[in-house]
Design a protein around this motif. Structure first.
Motif, PDB file in Angstrom:
ATOM      1  N   ASP A  91      -9.015 -10.089  23.563  1.00  8.74           N
ATOM      2  CA  ASP A  91      -9.301 -11.498  23.876  1.00  8.74           C
ATOM      3  C   ASP A  91     -10.503 -12.016  23.110  1.00  8.74           C
ATOM      4  O   ASP A  91     -10.653 -13.221  22.913  1.00  8.74           O
ATOM      5  N   PHE A  92     -11.396 -11.098  22.691  1.00 10.18           N
ATOM      6  CA  PHE A  92     -12.633 -11.491  22.012  1.00 10.18           C
ATOM      7  C   PHE A  92     -12.668 -11.012  20.552  1.00 10.18           C
ATOM      8  O   PHE A  92     -13.719 -11.046  19.923  1.00 10.18           O
ATOM      9  N   ALA A  93     -11.522 -10.588  20.033  1.00  7.86           N
ATOM     10  CA  ALA A  93     -11.432 -10.110  18.658  1.00  7.86           C
ATOM     11  C   ALA A  93     -12.415  -8.972  18.401  1.00  7.86           C
ATOM     12  O   ALA A  93     -13.003  -8.875  17.326  1.00  7.86           O
ATOM     13  N   LEU A  94     -12.608  -8.090  19.385  1.00  9.68           N
ATOM     14  CA  LEU A  94     -13.448  -6.920  19.184  1.00  9.68           C
ATOM     15  C   LEU A  94     -12.694  -5.889  18.349  1.00  9.68           C
ATOM     16  O   LEU A  94     -11.469  -5.908  18.261  1.00  9.68           O
ATOM     17  N   ASP A  95     -13.419  -5.004  17.726  1.00 13.44           N
ATOM     18  CA  ASP A  95     -12.859  -4.106  16.716  1.00 13.44           C
ATOM     19  C   ASP A  95     -12.271  -2.850  17.364  1.00 13.44           C
ATOM     20  O   ASP A  95     -13.012  -2.044  17.932  1.00 13.44           O
ATOM     21  N   PRO A  96     -10.951  -2.628  17.271  1.00  2.00           N
ATOM     22  CA  PRO A  96     -10.355  -1.426  17.872  1.00  2.00           C
ATOM     23  C   PRO A  96     -10.954  -0.130  17.333  1.00  2.00           C
ATOM     24  O   PRO A  96     -10.943   0.893  18.027  1.00  2.00           O
ATOM     25  N   ALA A  97     -11.505  -0.189  16.118  1.00  2.00           N
ATOM     26  CA  ALA A  97     -12.087   1.025  15.546  1.00  2.00           C
ATOM     27  C   ALA A  97     -13.353   1.458  16.270  1.00  2.00           C
ATOM     28  O   ALA A  97     -13.801   2.598  16.113  1.00  2.00           O
ATOM     29  N   THR A  98     -13.936   0.568  17.072  1.00  2.00           N
ATOM     30  CA  THR A  98     -15.158   0.917  17.806  1.00  2.00           C
ATOM     31  C   THR A  98     -14.875   1.484  19.188  1.00  2.00           C
ATOM     32  O   THR A  98     -15.811   1.816  19.919  1.00  2.00           O
ATOM     33  N   LEU A  99     -13.603   1.576  19.558  1.00  2.79           N
ATOM     34  CA  LEU A  99     -13.245   2.061  20.896  1.00  2.79           C
ATOM     35  C   LEU A  99     -13.805   3.467  21.113  1.00  2.79           C
ATOM     36  O   LEU A  99     -13.646   4.350  20.276  1.00  2.79           O
ATOM     37  N   TRP A 100     -14.482   3.674  22.256  1.00  4.31           N
ATOM     38  CA  TRP A 100     -15.056   4.974  22.564  1.00  4.31           C
ATOM     39  C   TRP A 100     -14.807   5.328  24.021  1.00  4.31           C
ATOM     40  O   TRP A 100     -14.548   4.444  24.838  1.00  4.31           O
ATOM     41  N   GLU A 101     -14.872   6.605  24.328  1.00  5.93           N
ATOM     42  CA  GLU A 101     -14.794   7.054  25.727  1.00  5.93           C
ATOM     43  C   GLU A 101     -15.593   8.336  25.866  1.00  5.93           C
ATOM     44  O   GLU A 101     -15.807   9.081  24.910  1.00  5.93           O
ATOM     45  N   VAL A 102     -16.074   8.566  27.095  1.00  6.39           N
ATOM     46  CA  VAL A 102     -16.901   9.729  27.376  1.00  6.39           C
ATOM     47  C   VAL A 102     -16.700  10.100  28.838  1.00  6.39           C
ATOM     48  O   VAL A 102     -16.297   9.250  29.654  1.00  6.39           O
TER      49      VAL A 102
END
Length: 628
Positions: free
Chosen positions: A28-39
């Motif tokens: 919805d905010f055009a955020l970058d899928p390449a920055t997706l992280w999880e921990v």
């Protein structure tokens, strides 16, 4: 911008569930899928995920820092007041986490200890970058997106107070949102999660401000602090934008930037000849700064404003009324690096709020000592134009306003300051926070007038000093006397606190006689003036009037369901009558209709392309483990 989620004590929610929900809202905010992280914590009891702007857009921000034992991240713009470290660099934030209580700005900052599973969430003083929590069984789910919580927990029902206050005030009051079972975490607090239990330690809020002692903060200290804070907020970030008008707040912002030695592009919205444009242009020439006049007419845009409305509501979790639709930013376009935009949110705290009611309630001798009259004046802030609120909604909101007064009195607020407390912690703390989200796709918002130091200084003054706007006058005299001398659209009151009761009594007499003469009807007629021989309506917001008139069938469809829990709070018969009635009636009740349409669209309306319906799309499994 950085959207994130934290799950604690909810084993049915997998890492895939979290990242799927985060990625959908990030779209919805055009955020970058390449920055997706999880921990996850070492025992997997706590999981977290996030997504943010691409590195080429968000620099010098570094949203996430991952050491072996801890993970630290933030959203918004954390600012260390003295510039001792860069709060917008997660690595520096992690190294100085013990000092995170000092941070100012509009932000949330989080630290996860992977070994112990301890989560700490630190929020700015007023909660202007909101974070929300939902509880399920013995666990909690936290996110800075309501849509993420709804998606993962499959929430759907309306919150009675959230919906009622949105209709009557224009924002979801207290800690509520529009959907049930979700609460906003308190600003000015450190919230900790340990073994699925959420604990909150509030270091700044109504209770602490009520105890502010007169003279607790000196003017020189305030000026130094705000100058240093402003320098730290903008120093290594580009672009920097700053509003400039004919008023007080933007003059303070200009003085702070000048004192900090920082440059900005100043901007003013309005048509040629408007006082804001004329005086701001004079100021820009006097200061020798870059200045841009923006006369934005949304009607000239080629946007699909129906799709834009759906995106606007989704991006803002339904918490910004369609009345603000012209503020919509098309995030599908190419945008420059993420900037900082300075605004004056919170400045009214130093001016006894806005409008007659707060100033009169605080300073008129006949009113200021009466709790009963203070309650009645506070109730006057509720608007039920057109009768779109049901009796249940008005009763729900009335009960909340009474609770608000009772809680403030218990905290030690003086009777004359109740309306100011409401303005500070409701109007600024809840309504202004929606503005942070509206610009988050292109800029971080920063207001030095919503900081702890400014608010504490204002409440260390007498109510009379706030009425004469002493904080603004003194700050300008300290920082930039030449800017104080330059004309304002409305001159300052005489800087003697003894005049405040006299002026407030005059205002009371004006308001009283105005109502006696039917001034309310006259004001409404003025808002709905007519032009030419046709008597065509001219509402206060022409673009929104045309938007509504050209979409009556679509808006009517939002209220087509005969059975909905929303109708406990929205008078469906009254809304349908207005939609089927005279155009002049709709124009007269424009704001109320747009609030009702916002709520109905949020729950019943069409979703924009590529957006997952909020109350109906969890991932493959819900928190209770059942398949969807």
């Amino acid at each position: 911008m950085h959207i994130y989620v934290i799950s604690a004590g909810l084993p049915a929610l997998t890492a895939t569930d979290l990242t799927s929900a985060i990625e959908a809202v990030g779209g919805d905010f055009a955020l970058d899928p390449a920055t997706l992280w999880e921990v996850a914590s070492t025992d997997s009891d706590v999981r977290a995920a996030g997504i943010h702007h691409s590195l080429d857009r968000c620099g010098p921000r570094r949203y996430v820092h991952g050491a072996d034992a801890t993970r630290t991240w933030f959203d918004g713009l954390p600012v260390e007041p003295d510039g001792r470290f860069a709060g917008h660099d997660a690595a520096q934030l992690a190294a100085r986490w013990a000092e995170s209580d000092r941070l100012e700005g509009a932000f949330s900052a989080v630290r996860l200890d992977r070994e112990t599973g301890l989560v700490e969430v630190v929020l700015d003083a007023m909660g202007l970058s909101p974070v929300y929590v939902a509880r399920r069984d013995s666990g909690v789910l936290i996110s800075n997106s309501v849509a993420v919580l709804i998606s993962l927990l499959n929430l759907s029902g309306p919150d009675p107070l959230g919906v009622s206050s949105f209709l009557g005030l224009g924002w979801a009051a207290a800690d509520r949102v529009l959907v049930t079972d979700v609460r906003a975490l308190a600003g000015g607090s450190r919230h900790t999660i340990r073994r699925g239990e959420l604990l909150s330690d509030r270091a700044f809020g109504p209770a602490t401000v009520a105890r502010t002692e007169r003279g607790a903060i000196g003017l020189s200290e305030l000026a130094r602090h705000l100058t240093s804070l402003t320098r730290s907020a903008v120093h290594d970030i580009d672009p920097v934008g700053c509003a400039l008008t004919a008023g007080r707040d933007s003059r303070i912002l200009a003085a702070l930037l000048e004192a900090a030695g920082e440059e900005a592009l100043y901007f003013t919205g309005g048509p040629p000849g408007h006082p804001d444009v004329v005086i701001a242009s004079e100021l820009a020439e006097h200061m020798g700064v870059a200045h841009e006049v923006v006369c934005h007419d949304p009607a000239d845009s080629e946007l699909d404003w129906t799709d834009a409305a759906g995106r606007f509501i989704a991006q803002n979790d339904g918490l910004s009324s369609l009345l603000q639709l012209p503020d919509y930013i098309d995030l599908t376009a190419t945008w420059p690096p993420l900037g900082v935009k300075l605004g004056g949110a919170g400045g009214e705290i130093g001016r006894a709020g806005t409008g007659y009611i707060t100033a009169i309630a605080t300073n008129a001798p006949l009113l200021r000592r009466s709790q009963a009259l203070q309650r009645r004046l506070l109730a006057m802030k509720v608007r039920n134009d057109g009768g779109v609120m049901t009796g249940e909604a008005t009763a729900e909101l009335s009960r909340y306003l009474d609770r608000f007064v009772d809680e403030r009195l218990e905290e030690g607020w003086r009777t004359p300051e109740l309306a100011e407390a409401f303005y500070a912690f409701e109007r600024v703390g809840r309504w202004a926070a929606t503005g942070t989200r509206r610009v988050a796709g292109t800029d971080d918002g920063f207001s030095p007038l919503s900081t702890r130091t400014f608010i504490e200084y204002c409440f260390s003054l007498s109510s009379s000093e706030r009425y004469i706007e002493a904080a603004h006058h003194r700050l300008l005299a300290e920082l930039a006397p030449a800017l104080l001398r330059h004309r304002f659209e409305t001159p300052f009151h005489p800087q003697s606190r003894w005049v405040a009761p006299i002026l407030a009594s005059r205002d009371l007499a004006t308001v009283g006689s105005g109502y006696a003469r039917g001034a309310l009807r006259a004001r409404r007629k003025q808002r709905l003036s007519t032009t030419g021989e046709t008597g065509a309506p001219q509402p206060p917001y022409p673009f929104l009037h045309e938007w509504l008139e050209s979409r009556l069938e679509l808006v009517g469809d939002l209220f087509a369901q005969e059975q909905s829990p929303l109708w406990d709070f929205i008078s469906r018969p009254r809304v349908l009558a207005l939609l089927a009635g005279e155009e002049s009636d709709r124009a007269r009740n424009q704001e109320a209709l747009l609030r009702a349409a916002t709520v109905a669209w949020y729950f019943h309306g069409p979703k924009p392309a590529n957006h997952r319906p909020l109350a109906h799309q969890a991932s493959s499994s819900r928190a209770d483990g059942t398949e969807i």
